[in-house]
Design a protein around this motif. Structure first.
Motif, PDB file in Angstrom:
ATOM      1  N   ALA A 273      39.716  30.823  39.882  1.00 42.71           N
ATOM      2  CA  ALA A 273      38.864  32.011  39.846  1.00 42.71           C
ATOM      3  C   ALA A 273      39.648  33.270  40.212  1.00 42.71           C
ATOM      4  N   ILE A 274      40.456  33.176  41.263  1.00 41.55           N
ATOM      5  CA  ILE A 274      41.231  34.343  41.698  1.00 41.55           C
ATOM      6  C   ILE A 274      42.302  34.689  40.669  1.00 41.55           C
ATOM      7  N   ASN A 275      43.049  33.687  40.210  1.00 43.33           N
ATOM      8  CA  ASN A 275      44.168  33.961  39.305  1.00 43.33           C
ATOM      9  C   ASN A 275      43.715  34.572  37.986  1.00 43.33           C
ATOM     10  N   ARG A 276      42.575  34.112  37.471  1.00 46.14           N
ATOM     11  CA  ARG A 276      42.085  34.653  36.198  1.00 46.14           C
ATOM     12  C   ARG A 276      41.771  36.138  36.308  1.00 46.14           C
ATOM     13  N   GLU A 277      41.240  36.561  37.455  1.00 42.63           N
ATOM     14  CA  GLU A 277      40.833  37.954  37.617  1.00 42.63           C
ATOM     15  C   GLU A 277      41.946  38.835  38.169  1.00 42.63           C
ATOM     16  N   ALA A 278      42.764  38.287  39.089  1.00 39.51           N
ATOM     17  CA  ALA A 278      43.794  39.085  39.752  1.00 39.51           C
ATOM     18  C   ALA A 278      45.107  39.103  38.976  1.00 39.51           C
ATOM     19  N   PHE A 279      45.367  38.034  38.212  1.00 40.11           N
ATOM     20  CA  PHE A 279      46.630  37.920  37.477  1.00 40.11           C
ATOM     21  C   PHE A 279      46.354  37.510  36.027  1.00 40.11           C
ATOM     22  N   PRO A 280      45.650  38.363  35.276  1.00 37.22           N
ATOM     23  CA  PRO A 280      45.349  38.020  33.884  1.00 37.22           C
ATOM     24  C   PRO A 280      46.637  37.828  33.095  1.00 37.22           C
ATOM     25  N   MET A 283      50.402  32.147  34.074  1.00 36.96           N
ATOM     26  CA  MET A 283      50.448  30.763  33.617  1.00 36.96           C
ATOM     27  C   MET A 283      49.192  30.003  34.047  1.00 36.96           C
ATOM     28  N   GLU A 284      48.589  29.274  33.141  1.00 31.84           N
ATOM     29  CA  GLU A 284      47.430  28.440  33.463  1.00 31.84           C
ATOM     30  C   GLU A 284      47.931  27.152  34.101  1.00 31.84           C
ATOM     31  N   LEU A 285      47.564  26.936  35.343  1.00 33.36           N
ATOM     32  CA  LEU A 285      48.067  25.778  36.085  1.00 33.36           C
ATOM     33  C   LEU A 285      47.135  24.575  36.025  1.00 33.36           C
ATOM     34  N   PHE A 286      45.891  24.810  35.628  1.00 34.16           N
ATOM     35  CA  PHE A 286      44.961  23.686  35.535  1.00 34.16           C
ATOM     36  C   PHE A 286      45.028  23.054  34.147  1.00 34.16           C
ATOM     37  N   SER A 287      45.053  21.728  34.141  1.00 33.67           N
ATOM     38  CA  SER A 287      44.989  20.980  32.890  1.00 33.67           C
ATOM     39  C   SER A 287      44.051  19.807  33.074  1.00 33.67           C
TER      40      SER A 287
END
Length: 329
Positions: A273-280, A283-287
């Motif tokens: 949630a934080i990374n999507r908004e703060a660091f658009p 790298m997507e770390l969830f798989s």
């Protein structure tokens, strides 16, 4: 400029360290708070404000002093002079505890914490105390001098060892200290591409290796964490190169005493949630394919992949470094 603002408990200014910090940062706005654990105006910020919150410094008094048994590199985890961090690692485990409020908090009652540490150490066999599990003490030392202060005080009156991990390289203030071999610094490393993309605000790999060499040359005990292992698309190439670089650039003084800890990444719903908004665009770390649930809102790598990663790292380390691996988690 860091810090941009300081939030402080008024009682913190009754301590010597609080007064030192007040003089050092007199040019910075100071905002009075009741409790360092509950700053409502910061909690109310949206996730996208995460990088802004990291520019703030919180100063208070530590009230929790309970030691937690640990059976990895130390005997006890010790609540100490800081928690949180000003860096912005996109997987940081502190985010799980503090959410977007994982900013750096300093605790000025250091004499109280050190006295308990010395008493506990004196009443026991030689134990190892982890004093850096909630923060990065090399980073904190650039603000407070607490780590240098602790190393010398513990060497003068302590029994056993203190230890801390770090992702920073500002070790110059530690090199000339009288430490008596009672301090163990463990440097956390990752491939430089992962440091650049995921460990924002920390030291480059080459600087970390140099700092580890300098500490060993100064007589400190040292260790190495490969942490967290992030299984990105080309992870085998990246970690193979990392281990080869370590083998080439670590000094003989380091290699003679080196031990390694390996920690695979744990991720969470909060991080996403934080990374999507703060660091658009980061790298997507969830798989979903590679990960499975681990407790409420947390994810870890699926067991077959995790086992493959462990086997690969053990083989590469045996081939290039031939040093003990304390544990893999």
């Amino acid at each position: 400029m860091y810090p941009e603002k300081i939030y402080y408990e008024p009682a913190a200014l009754e301590y010597a360290l609080g007064q030192i910090l007040a003089a050092k940062y007199a040019h910075v706005p100071w905002i009075e708070i009741e409790n360092h654990n509950k700053i409502d105006e910061l909690r109310a910020n949206p996730n996208r404000a995460f990088p802004l919150l990291k520019k703030y410094l919180i100063i208070g008094i530590r009230k929790t002093h309970k030691y937690v048994p640990n059976h990895k590199v130390s005997d006890y985890l010790v609540p100490y002079t800081s928690s949180g961090c000003s860096a912005m690692c996109l997987y940081c485990y502190l985010v799980c505890h503090y959410n977007k409020c994982s900013y750096l908090r300093l605790f000025v009652n250091r004499e109280e914490m050190l006295n308990k540490l010395l008493k506990t150490a004196a009443a026991s066999r030689e134990l190892t105390f982890e004093i850096g599990s909630n923060s990065d003490l090399v980073l904190e030392n650039t603000i407070t001098g607490n780590l240098a202060w602790t190393i010398e005080k513990f060497a003068a009156g302590g029994r056993g060892f203190i230890t801390f991990p770090t992702k920073f390289a500002q070790v110059a203030p530690l090199l000339g200290l009288e430490h008596k071999g009672r301090t163990i610094m463990r440097m956390s490393v990752n491939p430089q591409s992962i440091i650049h993309k995921l460990e924002i605000g920390t030291a480059p790999l080459k600087d970390r290796i140099q700092a580890l060499n300098q500490m060993a040359s100064a007589g400190y005990k040292v260790g190495l964490l490969i942490a967290p292992v992030v299984l990105i698309e080309d992870w085998k190439i990246q970690y193979s190169r990392l281990i080869e670089q370590l083998a080439q650039e670590l000094s003989e003084a380091v290699k003679k005493q080196l031990f390694i800890e390996i920690i695979f990444m744990t991720y969470s719903f909060v991080h996403r949630a934080i990374n999507r908004e703060a660091f658009p665009g980061s790298m997507e770390l969830f798989s979903q394919e590679l990960m499975t649930g681990r407790g409420r809102g947390k994810y870890c790598y699926r067991l077959p992949l995790r086992q493959q990663g462990e086997e690969f790292l053990r083989t590469e380390i045996a081939k290039n470094l031939d040093v003990p691996i304390l544990y893999v988690v």
